[in-house]
Design an enzyme around this catalytic site. Structure first.
Site: not given
Ligand code: AMP
Length: 278
Positions: A27, A175
């Site tokens: 991210h 993840s």
């Protein structure tokens, strides 16, 4: 959020990074790209119930808002949008977006309704935030293609940007769901990225047959990681996601697998070196 976004648009080009939170370096790479390539940066955190199946992990999806907020601040996010479910899906909601062909294969086959939930929430978020740029990770390659299609088909005035997969040192794709893995599962999960690397080696050694290659990779996974159960391992056209019989200049290798009770996905673009190249 809409009022805030309107103000930000007045200050220059706005980049937007939608997420489900529990942020990690993958991210962060999207936020950093947005920060570097736009004047204003908006992120969102929304664990979208519409993209989870009834037997999936919506209730236990990891959340840590305080840590996420710190990461967003450090990455230079100007506005962080964290709507409640009830604000996004208001009473009487009955409109859904279906990106037909691209949603059928790969994860679409194993997660019915998933991409309809994704496409719907992304359209809603884009309508609320109205960014110039929307940044997505190629880790979710099928999602990325679906969003590009959605934006083109519905004439949305936004540029969709896809950014490379960020990995742990041992190759595992980052993840939020990696946090579910126990120690032995975490070790065995490495086999997915190893299989992707092995696939490129096989292609470099002359392998061109999709069935032959996927057979070898499935065997490798079974031999090295008995805790890993493959949902699919597919060689596809990277534009249409149609499965291919033979490997062309670029072929998408996409894999989804269960490691214990955790479902992970990963992918790589396999390249055939042009004839005559070293
Ligand atoms: P998520 O919070 O999992 O819905 O992901 C939000 C965005 O981050 C999506 O565009 C993902 O593709 C992207 N993303 C997630 N993991 C990674 C990663 N390891 N590398 C790059 N982008 C990622």
């Amino acid at each position: 959020m809409r009022r805030l976004a309107e103000g930000l648009r007045g200050q220059g080009r706005v980049a937007f990074v939608p997420t489900m939170g529990y942020l990690h370096a993958g991210h962060r790479s999207l936020l950093e790209w947005g920060r570097a390539n736009a004047d204003r940066l908006v992120a969102s955190i929304f664990v979208n119930p519409a993209q989870f199946g009834p037997a999936e992990d919506l209730a236990r999806y990891p959340r840590d808002f305080d840590r996420d907020r710190v990461m967003c601040e450090a990455a230079g996010v100007d506005a962080l949008f964290v709507p409640a479910s009830a604000d996004i899906y208001r009473p009487g909601h009955q409109t859904w977006v279906e990106v037909e062909n691209l949603s059928r294969g790969l994860c679409g086959r194993f997660r019915p309704g998933h991409f309809r939930g994704v496409a719907t929430v992304v359209l809603k978020l884009l309508n609320i935030v109205r960014p110039h740029l929307a940044v997505f990770g190629l880790k979710d390659y099928q999602q990325y293609l679906i969003i590009r299609r959605l934006v083109a088909d519905l004439d949305l005035d936004v540029e969709v940007v896809g950014r490379p997969i960020v990995r742990e040192d041992d190759g595992l794709a980052m993840s939020s769901r990696n946090s579910y893995l126990g120690p032995e599962e975490r070790l065995q999960a490495r086999v997915l990225s190893r299989a992707l690397a092995e696939a490129q080696r096989q292609v470099d050694a002359g392998e061109r047959d999709a069935r032959g290659l996927s057979g070898k990779l499935t065997e490798l996974i079974a031999a090295e990681a008995p805790m890993v159960r493959v949902d699919y391992l597919a060689l596809c056209d990277p534009a249409t996601l149609d499965e291919v019989a033979g490997l062309g200049a670029e072929t998408l290798l996409a894999v989804a697998a269960w490691v214990g009770k955790t479902r992970l996905i990963d992918n790589a673009l396999l390249r055939v070196a042009p004839a005559g190249a070293a």
